[in-house]
Design a protein around this motif. Sequence first.
Motif, PDB file in Angstrom:
ATOM      1  N   LEU A  56       0.823  -1.208   0.000  1.00  0.00           N
ATOM      2  CA  LEU A  56       0.000   0.000   0.000  1.00  0.00           C
ATOM      3  C   LEU A  56       0.857   1.257   0.000  1.00  0.00           C
ATOM      4  CD1 LEU A  56      -2.916  -0.944   2.401  1.00  0.00           C
ATOM      5  CD2 LEU A  56      -2.972  -0.700  -0.076  1.00  0.00           C
ATOM      6  N   GLU A  57       2.008   1.224   0.657  1.00  0.00           N
ATOM      7  CA  GLU A  57       2.903   2.376   0.649  1.00  0.00           C
ATOM      8  C   GLU A  57       3.435   2.635  -0.755  1.00  0.00           C
ATOM      9  OE1 GLU A  57       6.000   1.906   3.497  1.00  0.00           O
ATOM     10  OE2 GLU A  57       4.598   1.607   5.153  1.00  0.00           O
ATOM     11  N   SER A 112       0.651   4.090  -2.788  1.00  0.00           N
ATOM     12  CA  SER A 112       0.408   5.467  -2.380  1.00  0.00           C
ATOM     13  C   SER A 112       1.435   6.416  -2.996  1.00  0.00           C
ATOM     14  CB  SER A 112       0.450   5.561  -0.857  1.00  0.00           C
ATOM     15  OG  SER A 112       0.339   6.891  -0.451  1.00  0.00           O
ATOM     16  N   SER A 113       2.688   6.000  -3.004  1.00  0.00           N
ATOM     17  CA  SER A 113       3.706   6.876  -3.605  1.00  0.00           C
ATOM     18  C   SER A 113       3.532   6.963  -5.116  1.00  0.00           C
ATOM     19  CB  SER A 113       5.111   6.398  -3.243  1.00  0.00           C
ATOM     20  OG  SER A 113       5.353   5.116  -3.784  1.00  0.00           O
ATOM     21  N   MET A 169       0.636   6.831  -6.696  1.00  0.00           N
ATOM     22  CA  MET A 169      -0.503   7.728  -6.904  1.00  0.00           C
ATOM     23  C   MET A 169      -0.096   9.174  -6.649  1.00  0.00           C
ATOM     24  SD  MET A 169      -2.939   6.030  -8.101  1.00  0.00           S
ATOM     25  CE  MET A 169      -4.289   7.160  -7.981  1.00  0.00           C
ATOM     26  N   SER A 170       0.772   9.398  -5.679  1.00  0.00           N
ATOM     27  CA  SER A 170       1.247  10.762  -5.424  1.00  0.00           C
ATOM     28  C   SER A 170       2.008  11.300  -6.628  1.00  0.00           C
ATOM     29  CB  SER A 170       2.147  10.787  -4.192  1.00  0.00           C
ATOM     30  OG  SER A 170       1.427  10.429  -3.047  1.00  0.00           O
ATOM     31  N   TYR A 230      -0.565  12.165  -9.328  1.00  0.00           N
ATOM     32  CA  TYR A 230      -1.232  13.439  -9.043  1.00  0.00           C
ATOM     33  C   TYR A 230      -0.315  14.616  -9.329  1.00  0.00           C
ATOM     34  CZ  TYR A 230      -4.868  10.756  -6.617  1.00  0.00           C
ATOM     35  OH  TYR A 230      -5.871   9.890  -6.316  1.00  0.00           O
TER      36      TYR A 230
END
Length: 109
Positions: A3-4, A7-8, A10-11, A14
């Motif tokens: 998940l980390e 998350s990175s 997806m960051s 964005y």
Amino acid sequence: MLLEGFSSLMSLLYLAMLAIAVVAFVIAMTAREDAYRAADKQTKTFWLIILGVTIAVNLLVPMLFLQLAGLVASIVFMVDVRPALRQVSGGRRGGSSSDGPYGPYNGGR
């Protein structure tokens, strides 16, 4: 751990969408108003509003659907409007009127 990593990723996605929107906004802001009319595209104000809203959505609203809609608007500007504006405005910098696509034409000398 997985998940980390997601998350990175997806960051970064964005951040890339925000960067494209900011670049498109700056290009739209620096182009002349009459170039939009000459290229038969929407007005400068229209594109500044659309791209400004895209930047605001990317910064303030964490809804992926709205961010993707803004990405589509940014891509449309970059691949359709920007080349038309450059063509109308004489987008090639430097060179002369006798330059061809592969360099200057020297008259067969």
